[in-house]
Motif scaffolding. Sequence first.
Motif, mmCIF file in Angstrom:
data_model
loop_
_atom_site.group_PDB
_atom_site.id
_atom_site.type_symbol
_atom_site.label_atom_id
_atom_site.label_comp_id
_atom_site.label_asym_id
_atom_site.label_seq_id
_atom_site.Cartn_x
_atom_site.Cartn_y
_atom_site.Cartn_z
ATOM 1 N N MET A 1 0.867 -1.171 0.000
ATOM 2 C CA MET A 1 0.000 0.000 0.000
ATOM 3 C C MET A 1 0.909 1.229 0.000
ATOM 4 O O MET A 1 1.695 1.423 0.927
ATOM 5 N N VAL B 1 1.818 5.025 0.416
ATOM 6 C CA VAL B 1 1.470 6.316 1.013
ATOM 7 C C VAL B 1 2.474 7.304 0.434
ATOM 8 O O VAL B 1 3.640 7.312 0.820
ATOM 9 N N ASP B 2 2.051 8.106 -0.514
ATOM 10 C CA ASP B 2 3.015 8.830 -1.352
ATOM 11 C C ASP B 2 3.684 10.025 -0.690
ATOM 12 O O ASP B 2 4.642 10.582 -1.224
ATOM 13 N N ALA C 1 -3.947 6.211 0.674
ATOM 14 C CA ALA C 1 -3.059 5.107 0.310
ATOM 15 C C ALA C 1 -3.695 4.262 -0.789
ATOM 16 O O ALA C 1 -4.918 4.113 -0.855
ATOM 17 N N TYR C 2 -2.854 3.712 -1.661
ATOM 18 C CA TYR C 2 -3.354 2.891 -2.753
ATOM 19 C C TYR C 2 -2.390 1.724 -2.976
ATOM 20 O O TYR C 2 -1.205 1.812 -2.704
ATOM 21 N N ARG C 3 -2.945 0.623 -3.498
ATOM 22 C CA ARG C 3 -2.128 -0.562 -3.726
ATOM 23 C C ARG C 3 -1.357 -0.419 -5.027
ATOM 24 O O ARG C 3 -1.915 -0.041 -6.058
ATOM 25 N N TYR D 1 2.907 -1.227 4.269
ATOM 26 C CA TYR D 1 2.785 0.092 3.643
ATOM 27 C C TYR D 1 4.165 0.567 3.183
ATOM 28 O O TYR D 1 5.184 0.286 3.826
ATOM 29 N N ALA E 1 6.218 3.983 2.239
ATOM 30 C CA ALA E 1 6.193 5.441 2.393
ATOM 31 C C ALA E 1 7.554 6.007 2.016
ATOM 32 O O ALA E 1 8.557 5.283 1.987
ATOM 33 N N GLU F 1 -1.963 8.918 6.419
ATOM 34 C CA GLU F 1 -1.479 9.696 5.281
ATOM 35 C C GLU F 1 -1.024 11.088 5.705
ATOM 36 O O GLU F 1 -0.002 11.591 5.214
#
Length: 520
Positions: free
Chosen positions: A11, A13-14, A20-22, A53, A55, A441
């Motif tokens: 996932m 978290v930019d 968040a996206y897969r 996740y 990040a 996020e």
Amino acid sequence: MALDILIKNGMVVDGLGTPAYRADVAVKDGKIAKIGFLGEPSAEIMIDAAGLYIAPGFIDINNASDRYGTLFSHPNLESHLYQGVTTIIGGNCGSSLAPLTTGNIILNIQKWADVRKINVNWFTIKEFFEEIKKTNLLLNFGTLIGHSTLRRDIVRDEFRELTEKEFSQMKELLENGLEEGALGFSTGLNYSHAKAAPAEEIAGLVSILKRGKIYSTHLRDERKNLYESVLETIEIAKKTRVGVEISHFKAVGRNNWPLFEKSLEAIETAAENLDINFDIYPYSSTATVFYTLLPDWITVGGRAKLVENLRNNDFKTKVIKELQREEHEFKEIIVASGNIDKIFIGKTIDEIAKNQEVGVVETIINLLIAAEGKLVVFWPALSEDNFINALKSPLSIIASNGAAYNLSDAKNGFLAHPRSFGCFSRVLGRYVREKNIISLEEAIKKMTALPALRAGIAYRGVIKSKYFADMVIFNPELIKDMATFENPFQYSRGLQTVIINGRIALANDQIKNQGLGQRL
């Protein structure tokens, strides 16, 4: 062409605060190459991040590893690495290790570090970076230029306003250092050498900063004059139109906690027209040099003069009378480190006073004399509610204000503030997962994109194609700080992998490479 690293099924978290996206993340030649559903391309290293996740690596915009000397003794910067920190910025609170005109000016950090262990063979910022390169830092590093370092360079241990010539000399040192790559300028206005500097001096130096350079300030007072100190900083921002970062924003002392909301409101109002932020750390105890807690009249002339004065019975009597008004506030202060017998480390002032059968204030004076003023303490004088309100603000950035250590330091007879081991993981564990104060996020944004933007760091702090591949892979259900005030030397848990500049720095609690850091 084969990838260097392919992270699958995580996932993302930019860092920008978006949900968040897969996705899969591909790394090649130190950069993020692609993000998306990437199939099964060949890669030298495959990482399955299912249930985890991804990040950006955390950026510690307010780091003290330089002024505590651990930048040299702990090049892997372990206590920060194990939290997911991939970039640190030094030179905060008015104290940097360059530029210098004489190696003796390194004494500016002697209240924190044993300067005898630092071999100063540089003068300029450029030479300092060349020396740092030799240490093979595992994390990325940049520095601000400290006001107190510059001031002591010019006037040594004098406490007065600058002459026009001296101010010009300071400006030249600052200008040259910025040209050689310093990220900005910092002040520590509550420390003795900076207290003599009027706001006009600070504004004159800040005005030198060009767009993209940061002004970071430890406020002149974090206690009863907190609000006035915030207004002073806002006024400098108005005059100079330079981006401002308020360091470790807090109200110190229970009686001063009500000032925090008013001060926060002033900053948020100012931010409607000015470029201003602040950083915070998630603890209810501050770590500070003890003499900075004393009234200004006691510390005029600096640390050495203070110790000399305290040996004078008449002066000592006046100090006792003054401090007795706040005796109740000093009782719970814990001795953390300093030039002092190790039997006092970890004990409260009240415990030491009772053991020695003397009063609390007299105990303080005795400790300061014995330590020659070099005494760092923990003071449980902060409000968690104030921290939470600050955390909710869109202007807040997470920063440790701590130095990097490793587990071997536990045997060295001092206490580190637990923020050095757990600041970032504590926010994610306690305030995101357990208390649900802000989203994951938003917390990540305060650790990545926001500090990168504030410090003018390009191509870091966001998971985006062509950005440097500084990344953290973690389990949001397990990430947790372990460090306590009683036993701070414990690494955080819940990280699977840390990637710095496209290479594995940490995996499964093991350091995998050395010297991956770059100069910012």
